[in-house]
Design an enzyme around this catalytic site. Structure first.
Site, PDB file in Angstrom:
ATOM      1  N   ILE A  14      23.437  20.360   7.990  1.00 28.26           N
ATOM      2  CA  ILE A  14      23.032  21.829   7.743  1.00 28.26           C
ATOM      3  C   ILE A  14      22.342  22.637   7.548  1.00 28.26           C
ATOM      4  O   ILE A  14      21.692  23.210   8.363  1.00 28.26           O
ATOM      5  CB  ILE A  14      24.739  22.679   8.100  1.00 28.26           C
ATOM      6  CG1 ILE A  14      24.441  23.962   8.598  1.00 28.26           C
ATOM      7  CG2 ILE A  14      25.072  22.668   5.880  1.00 28.26           C
ATOM      8  CD1 ILE A  14      24.772  24.547   9.939  1.00 28.26           C
ATOM      9  N   SER A  36      21.032  17.183  -4.749  1.00 27.51           N
ATOM     10  CA  SER A  36      21.863  17.061  -3.810  1.00 27.51           C
ATOM     11  C   SER A  36      22.097  15.281  -4.403  1.00 27.51           C
ATOM     12  O   SER A  36      20.823  14.469  -4.886  1.00 27.51           O
ATOM     13  CB  SER A  36      21.114  16.599  -2.618  1.00 27.51           C
ATOM     14  OG  SER A  36      22.226  16.628  -1.695  1.00 27.51           O
ATOM     15  N   ARG A  37      23.181  15.067  -4.099  1.00 23.62           N
ATOM     16  CA  ARG A  37      23.649  13.512  -5.139  1.00 23.62           C
ATOM     17  C   ARG A  37      22.379  13.029  -3.873  1.00 23.62           C
ATOM     18  O   ARG A  37      21.834  11.835  -4.783  1.00 23.62           O
ATOM     19  CB  ARG A  37      24.470  13.365  -4.137  1.00 23.62           C
ATOM     20  CG  ARG A  37      25.908  14.085  -5.649  1.00 23.62           C
ATOM     21  CD  ARG A  37      26.998  13.167  -5.360  1.00 23.62           C
ATOM     22  NE  ARG A  37      27.912  13.314  -4.403  1.00 23.62           N
ATOM     23  CZ  ARG A  37      28.873  13.289  -3.529  1.00 23.62           C
ATOM     24  NH1 ARG A  37      29.895  12.387  -3.793  1.00 23.62           N
ATOM     25  NH2 ARG A  37      29.294  13.561  -2.648  1.00 23.62           N
ATOM     26  N   LYS A  90      29.430  29.366   4.756  1.00 23.10           N
ATOM     27  CA  LYS A  90      31.189  29.936   5.320  1.00 23.10           C
ATOM     28  C   LYS A  90      31.397  28.232   5.299  1.00 23.10           C
ATOM     29  O   LYS A  90      31.327  27.563   5.730  1.00 23.10           O
ATOM     30  CB  LYS A  90      30.738  30.105   6.750  1.00 23.10           C
ATOM     31  CG  LYS A  90      30.014  29.629   7.498  1.00 23.10           C
ATOM     32  CD  LYS A  90      31.492  28.833   8.855  1.00 23.10           C
ATOM     33  CE  LYS A  90      31.699  27.278   8.825  1.00 23.10           C
ATOM     34  NZ  LYS A  90      32.569  27.218   9.820  1.00 23.10           N
ATOM     35  N   ASP A 168      37.707  24.991  10.215  1.00 22.70           N
ATOM     36  CA  ASP A 168      36.496  24.901  10.329  1.00 22.70           C
ATOM     37  C   ASP A 168      35.517  25.457  11.285  1.00 22.70           C
ATOM     38  O   ASP A 168      34.889  26.280  10.859  1.00 22.70           O
ATOM     39  CB  ASP A 168      36.188  23.734   9.961  1.00 22.70           C
ATOM     40  CG  ASP A 168      34.639  23.277   9.674  1.00 22.70           C
ATOM     41  OD1 ASP A 168      34.439  24.420   8.644  1.00 22.70           O
ATOM     42  OD2 ASP A 168      33.408  22.946  10.173  1.00 22.70           O
TER      43      ASP A 168
END
Lengths: 307, 307
Positions: A14, A36-37, A90, A168
């Site tokens: 996203i 971020s991993r 969201k 979702d």
């Protein structure tokens, strides 16, 4: 005003598809770090944890949190505590209580918290809101049916407890409904759980307003072929249909409004606006309806689901 | 000020046991009407519906709504719309959204809405709050275990979807927890559903605060023998136990506070207070935790339950 120095946490699909182009095209923002991993963004300093990033880059003004909702609170707490503005993808959290807590923390710290609902910024949503505000609504019907195998292939987290399942996508519909219709509350619900999963694959929801307006919503993740993201309202001025997730508006079958999709650019414009105005924008009503549906809904078990 | 002219809707066991004596002993209230399908109160004009009562007795200033939560919204909407102050038994509604709606309606009508939580007025609750405010809390453990066959014999509505199951007593614990501990949010939960029922018979809940305070709550309706309604906190000042639903407070095993039970008299004192001050008192945080638990919790199926 110089650009808002932004960091992104949770660099996934996203972010690449939506956040990065919207930020790149908005002069109010400058992306200066990511955490971020796994994911990184070319040319932008990358960290593997939010703590490391906040320590190393004190110039950060604001962070966008884009990881799954189960992991969002902790990062938001750290960012707000460090005095950063926060953009929440969201849904804004895994629970309503944590969102209430973050809202209080943002207030205490004097920074802006944005609980974003991208579908509210779909092109025809405002046209629908205006149309409905000028007529008498008799009933509404929300049909949100898509193929989970196509849209969420092998995403295990959506099936875990707290992953929300069909809510979702359904929460996108609810974010529009809560924006264009009068306040509603659930009067009955049925949630269908695959016997091997902890989240529902379908939901049938009946709402009404205080004045008695009936609203029926159907969410289903088993839809193959044509996908449906429609909100239909029967009104004194005819049948209004908000089509394809809010992209187009028709009345009595006639197309009334259509414009190119620009949800995430609008979200970032809104985020810049609230940061400048020194306010928060946290409407939990879509997530509240989801929590209400889990609390009030009757559970039904259906065939196991395999990706 | 002349007494508040009160009406009661839903005359059942809790009304006879608690509301009527509290009202009779409070000079701020005068009971002038009831509405109930079956129950009546000697010497008080009785109606079978709230509509008939509101039409026939315009002098009513306030109503106490004591029917099961599934039916409470409609009555509250009618009473508030008619300009009456409203006392809601716990929980304040079947959904969070309807409570938000009622809160807005009370504001628009300039009347007081009271979402009552009787356990918050248990004798030792304030002493516990003061004790905890003056020390560092390391962890807390809530044990709310009772025998549903004893306390709710053959009450079908508590087992229906929306009836909350073991959260019907558990929300009493949560109403105390949300009053005496810092804001918490759920990080994980398991709900045990009897295979023949739509509501849980047990729940295991893990919370934490923003600062990381761990709180564990166990609700169980299958407890025979000794019943437990205890909140235990490990603190720098020793182990605090709030015993028997908030009746008594002990620290390191020593009884520190005890007083006679007077929850409902306190509730009516509070109701009179907010009516006079022209404000509402609506804290949804206990119900919000319940909704969060249904949304986030993992469902487990256990043996069928028969009364």
């Amino acid at each position: 005003m110089s650009p808002i120095k932004l960091a992104i946490v949770g660099v996934g699909k996203i972010v690449r598809d939506q956040h990065l182009p919207s930020i790149a095209n908005n002069p109010d923002f400058e992306l200066i770090a990511t955490a971020s991993r796994h994911g990184t963004v070319d040319g932008v300093p990358a960290f593997t944890t939010i703590e490391a990033m906040l320590d190393a880059v004190p110039a950060i003004d604001a962070v966008s949190l884009c990881m799954p909702p189960q992991y969002r609170y902790e990062a938001a707490y750290k960012a707000l505590s460090a005095g950063k503005h926060v953009f929440l993808e969201k849904p804004p959290g895994a629970t309503l209580s944590e969102v209430a807590d973050l809202e209080n923390l943002a207030k205490a710290k004097g920074v802006s918290l944005f609980a974003s609902w991208h579908s509210r910024y779909a092109p025809a949503v405002e046209a629908a809101k205006t149309f409905l505000a000028n007529t008498n609504i008799q009933s509404a019907h929300v049909i949100w049916k898509e193929d989970v195998r196509h849209w969420h292939p092998n995403q295990e987290w959506i099936w875990q407890a707290g992953g929300l399942g069909v809510f979702d996508p359904g929460i996108n519909a609810l974010s529009i409904v809560t924006h264009i219709l009068p306040p509603l509350f659930l009067t009955g619900a049925t949630l269908e759980f695959p016997e091997n999963r902890d989240s529902p694959i379908a939901a049938d929801l009946h709402f009404k307003s205080g004045a008695g307006l009936p609203v029926h919503a159907e969410f289903d993740w088993r839809q193959t072929g044509k996908q449906s993201w429609d909100i239909v309202a029967e009104t004194d001025a005819g049948q209004m249909v908000l089509i394809e997730g809010g992209s187009k508006l028709s009345v009595n079958g006639e197309l009334k409004f259509s414009a190119p999709e620009a949800e995430y650019p609008s979200l970032y414009r809104r985020f810049a606006e609230i940061v400048k105005a020194d306010v928060s924008d946290v409407d939990v009503s879509p997530l509240r309806h989801v929590a209400d549906a889990f609390m009030l809904g009757k559970r039904k078990f259906v065939d196991a689901f395999y990706d």
